[in-house]
Design a protein around this motif. Structure first.
Motif, PDB file in Angstrom:
ATOM      1  N   SER A 257     -56.465  56.202  91.968  1.00 59.86           N
ATOM      2  CA  SER A 257     -57.574  56.568  91.079  1.00 59.86           C
ATOM      3  C   SER A 257     -57.057  56.634  89.648  1.00 59.86           C
ATOM      4  O   SER A 257     -55.883  56.921  89.417  1.00 59.86           O
ATOM      5  CB  SER A 257     -58.172  57.919  91.481  1.00 59.86           C
ATOM      6  N   ARG A 281     -51.693  65.226  90.363  1.00 53.62           N
ATOM      7  CA  ARG A 281     -53.153  65.174  90.347  1.00 53.62           C
ATOM      8  C   ARG A 281     -53.667  64.675  91.698  1.00 53.62           C
ATOM      9  O   ARG A 281     -53.256  63.631  92.191  1.00 53.62           O
ATOM     10  CB  ARG A 281     -53.639  64.243  89.229  1.00 53.62           C
ATOM     11  N   MET A 283     -57.253  65.100  92.296  1.00 53.29           N
ATOM     12  CA  MET A 283     -58.704  64.981  92.110  1.00 53.29           C
ATOM     13  C   MET A 283     -59.021  63.937  91.044  1.00 53.29           C
ATOM     14  O   MET A 283     -58.171  63.619  90.198  1.00 53.29           O
ATOM     15  CB  MET A 283     -59.308  66.325  91.685  1.00 53.29           C
ATOM     16  N   ARG A 284     -60.226  63.464  91.110  1.00 54.14           N
ATOM     17  CA  ARG A 284     -60.697  62.584  90.040  1.00 54.14           C
ATOM     18  C   ARG A 284     -60.845  63.394  88.756  1.00 54.14           C
ATOM     19  O   ARG A 284     -61.162  64.580  88.792  1.00 54.14           O
ATOM     20  CB  ARG A 284     -62.042  61.958  90.421  1.00 54.14           C
ATOM     21  N   PRO A 286     -62.382  65.191  85.936  1.00 51.16           N
ATOM     22  CA  PRO A 286     -63.757  65.666  85.741  1.00 51.16           C
ATOM     23  C   PRO A 286     -64.156  65.619  84.272  1.00 51.16           C
ATOM     24  O   PRO A 286     -63.327  65.444  83.382  1.00 51.16           O
ATOM     25  CB  PRO A 286     -63.681  67.114  86.233  1.00 51.16           C
ATOM     26  N   SER A 287     -65.431  65.797  84.044  1.00 52.87           N
ATOM     27  CA  SER A 287     -65.901  65.962  82.665  1.00 52.87           C
ATOM     28  C   SER A 287     -65.460  67.326  82.157  1.00 52.87           C
ATOM     29  O   SER A 287     -65.252  68.250  82.934  1.00 52.87           O
ATOM     30  CB  SER A 287     -67.427  65.841  82.603  1.00 52.87           C
ATOM     31  N   ALA A 298     -64.867  74.751  88.110  1.00 56.29           N
ATOM     32  CA  ALA A 298     -63.869  73.678  88.123  1.00 56.29           C
ATOM     33  C   ALA A 298     -62.541  74.149  88.698  1.00 56.29           C
ATOM     34  O   ALA A 298     -61.781  73.367  89.270  1.00 56.29           O
ATOM     35  CB  ALA A 298     -63.669  73.151  86.704  1.00 56.29           C
ATOM     36  N   THR A 301     -61.517  75.139  94.369  1.00 56.60           N
ATOM     37  CA  THR A 301     -61.580  73.977  95.245  1.00 56.60           C
ATOM     38  C   THR A 301     -62.329  74.345  96.512  1.00 56.60           C
ATOM     39  O   THR A 301     -61.892  75.221  97.264  1.00 56.60           O
ATOM     40  CB  THR A 301     -60.162  73.489  95.606  1.00 56.60           C
ATOM     41  N   ASP A 305     -64.047  69.194  99.250  1.00 50.51           N
ATOM     42  CA  ASP A 305     -64.436  68.974  97.857  1.00 50.51           C
ATOM     43  C   ASP A 305     -64.495  67.473  97.567  1.00 50.51           C
ATOM     44  O   ASP A 305     -63.512  66.749  97.785  1.00 50.51           O
ATOM     45  CB  ASP A 305     -63.413  69.651  96.940  1.00 50.51           C
ATOM     46  N   PRO A 306     -65.633  66.972  97.086  1.00 48.87           N
ATOM     47  CA  PRO A 306     -65.774  65.521  96.861  1.00 48.87           C
ATOM     48  C   PRO A 306     -64.893  65.006  95.732  1.00 48.87           C
ATOM     49  O   PRO A 306     -64.715  63.784  95.602  1.00 48.87           O
ATOM     50  CB  PRO A 306     -67.262  65.366  96.528  1.00 48.87           C
ATOM     51  N   ARG A 307     -64.367  65.882  94.904  1.00 44.71           N
ATOM     52  CA  ARG A 307     -63.516  65.431  93.804  1.00 44.71           C
ATOM     53  C   ARG A 307     -62.136  64.983  94.278  1.00 44.71           C
ATOM     54  O   ARG A 307     -61.410  64.292  93.562  1.00 44.71           O
ATOM     55  CB  ARG A 307     -63.348  66.557  92.780  1.00 44.71           C
ATOM     56  N   THR A 309     -59.244  62.949  95.889  1.00 44.06           N
ATOM     57  CA  THR A 309     -59.043  61.525  96.162  1.00 44.06           C
ATOM     58  C   THR A 309     -58.492  61.332  97.574  1.00 44.06           C
ATOM     59  O   THR A 309     -58.118  62.286  98.256  1.00 44.06           O
ATOM     60  CB  THR A 309     -58.064  60.915  95.151  1.00 44.06           C
TER      61      THR A 309
END
Length: 421
Positions: A257, A281, A283-284, A286-287, A298, A301, A305-307, A309
Motif C-alpha cells: 500500500s 505502518r 494501516m492505510r 488516513p485523512s 483514529a 483500532t 478495522d478496515p484501515r 492492510t
C-alpha cells in the motif's frame, strides 16, 4: 489440619535436588576414579558450580511460580538451563578446570527431578480455602481455580483445608479473631483478602493508590537502573538482525500500500513525558484528524478495522510491527517490558475518566507487558480500567522474575495471536 505431600515442601524439593543432581553425580565420578576422596580440584569446582546452579535455578523457579496463572512445570527447563549456562560460562571465562560428565549428568538429573515433582504436584486437588464472612470478601468466590468454603461459624469443617482468608482490617467478633489466631498457631495459612485477591487475579484494585511490596509508591530504584542497562545491551545485540528484517519488510510494506514505511505517533511515556513512538505502518494513510473526537477515533483500532492492510494484519498478529521500537529503547524512552504507552489523545481521555491513571507512567513503557499477555488490546474505558489494574500489578511486583515471565508468555502470545487487532 490435613497432611501435605513432602514433595510440595520447599526443603524436600531442594534437598532432593542437591542429592540427586549434586552429590550423586559427584559420587559416581569418585567411583569411576576408584577412590572415596578426590584430589582433583576440577571435580571440587564442578561440585561447587553444580550446587550453585541448583540453588539459583530453584529460587528463580519459585520466584516465577509465585505469579498468577503460572504452571511451574513449564518453566523448569528454562530456569535450570539458564542457571547451569550461567555457572558454565563462569567456569569457561575463569579457565577453571571442571569435569564435563558430572556437569552434563547433573543437568539431566536436576531437570528430571523437578519435572517429576511438578507432574506429581499438578495432579493434586485444587486448593480449598475457607472464607471468614466479614469485610470485603464477597467477590472472592468469583475467582476461579479455588474451591471456596463460606464459613458460618468460627470453626473449620472436618475436611482438608489449604487456608483461611479474611479481611484482617474488618471488625470481627472476638470468637472469629480467636479462631484465626488459633489456626495460625496450628500452622494453617491465614491470608489477608487483599494479597490473596491480587495473587489469584494478577490485578491490583485501583480504588486508591497501592504501595508496592517495599511499602512505597516508587519501584525499586536498583532494578530500574539494571533494567535500563539490560534493555540497551539486548537492543544493541539484536540491532544487526533487525536491520536485515527491516530491509525485507520495507519492500513488502511499500508494495502492499502507498505511504511511509514507519508510522510515528505521539505517546505518553516515562514520568508522563511525551515521545514519538515508531511502528511499521500497518494501516492505510488516513485523512488528517481535525478535532479531539476524530483524533481519539483514529487512535483506537477496532476489531476487523478496515484501515488495516493485508500485510499489516499479519504484522500485527505476529507483533512484528512493534520492532522499530528498538529505537525508542536505545533512546531511553521505552523498555522491552512495561505498560504499553498510550496515544496522547487517549491518555488524556483515560486520565480524565480514571483516578490515578497517571501512576502507570512511574516505569518506562514497554513493547510487551503484563496487561498485554493477560488481556490483549483494549480501547473502551471499562476495559482500560481492568488493564490499569494489570499495569498496577506489574508496578507493585516490579522485578526481574516478573519480566522473565512476561517474556516467556509474550512468545506464546506471538504464536497464538492473542489480543491482536
Amino acid at each position: 489440619m490435613h497432611s501435605v505431600s513432602p514433595l510440595s515442601r520447599m526443603r524436600y524439593q531442594l534437598g532432593g535436588a542437591l542429592l540427586v543432581a549434586g552429590l550423586l553425580p559427584y559420587a559416581w565420578q569418585l567411583a569411576l576414579e576408584g577412590t572415596w576422596r578426590s584430589d582433583n580440584p576440577g571435580l571440587l569446582w564442578t561440585l561447587t558450580a553444580v550446587l550453585v546452579a541448583i540453588v539459583s535455578g530453584f529460587y528463580a523457579l519459585r520466584a516465577i511460580s509465585a505469579y498468577p496463572g503460572v504452571k511451574a512445570g513449564i518453566f523448569v527447563i528454562p530456569a535450570f538451563l539458564a542457571s547451569y549456562a550461567f555457572v558454565f560460562t563462569l567456569l569457561v571465562l575463569t579457565r577453571i578446570d571442571y569435569v564435563r560428565p558430572v556437569l552434563f549428568f547433573s543437568v539431566l538429573a536436576c531437570v528430571g527431578w523437578f519435572l517429576t515433582i511438578h507432574a506429581s504436584v499438578s495432579r493434586a486437588r485444587r486448593m480449598t480455602i475457607a472464607i471468614a464472612p466479614f469485610g470485603d470478601v464477597g467477590d472472592l468466590r468469583e475467582l476461579d481455580g479455588v474451591e471456596w468454603l463460606w464459613l458460618t461459624t468460627p470453626s473449620l469443617p472436618d475436611r482438608p483445608i489449604d487456608g483461611v482468608v479474611a479481611d484482617l482490617r474488618a471488625d470481627m467478633p472476638d470468637e472469629w479473631e480467636r479462631m484465626l489466631a488459633e489456626q495460625t498457631l496450628a500452622g494453617t495459612m491465614v491470608y489477608h483478602v487483599k494479597q490473596l485477591r491480587e495473587a489469584l487475579s494478577g490485578r491490583v484494585l485501583i480504588d486508591h493508590l497501592s504501595e508496592n511490596t517495599f511499602g512505597s509508591l516508587m519501584p525499586v530504584a536498583a532494578y530500574v537502573g539494571i533494567k535500563r542497562v539490560l534493555d540497551t545491551l539486548v537492543a544493541l545485540a539484536l540491532l544487526p538482525l533487525f536491520a536485515i528484517v527491516f530491509a525485507v519488510l520495507y519492500v513488502v510494506v511499500k508494495l502492499d500500500s502507498p505511504g511511509p514505511f514507519i508510522f510515528r505517533q505521539q505517546r505518553v511515556g516515562y514520568r508522563g513525558h511525551q515521545f514519538t513512538m515508531f511502528k511499521i505502518r500497518t494501516m492505510r494513510v488516513p485523512s488528517r484528524a481535525t478535532d479531539l473526537t476524530q483524533r481519539r477515533a483514529a487512535a483506537i483500532t477496532a476489531d476487523e478495522d478496515p484501515r488495516i492492510t493485508r500485510i499489516g494484519r499479519f504484522l500485527r498478529r505476529m507483533r512484528i510491527d512493534e520492532l522499530p521500537q528498538i529505537a525508542n529503547i536505545l533512546r531511553g524512552e521505552m523498555s522491552w517490558i512495561g505498560p504499553r504507552p498510550e496515544a496522547h489523545a487517549l491518555s488524556e481521555w483515560y486520565a480524565h475518566e480514571i483516578p490515578f491513571y497517571a501512576y502507570r507512567h512511574i516505569v518506562r513503557p514497554g513493547i510487551s507487558g503484563w496487561a498485554q499477555v493477560n488481556q490483549g488490546h483494549v480501547a473502551e474505558v471499562h476495559e482500560v480500567h481492568e488493564k490499569l489494574q494489570n499495569d498496577f500489578y506489574y508496578i507493585k511486583y516490579f522485578s526481574p522474575w516478573l519480566d522473565l515471565l512476561i517474556v516467556v508468555r509474550t512468545l506464546a502470545t506471538v504464536l497464538t495471536g492473542f489480543g491482536a487487532r
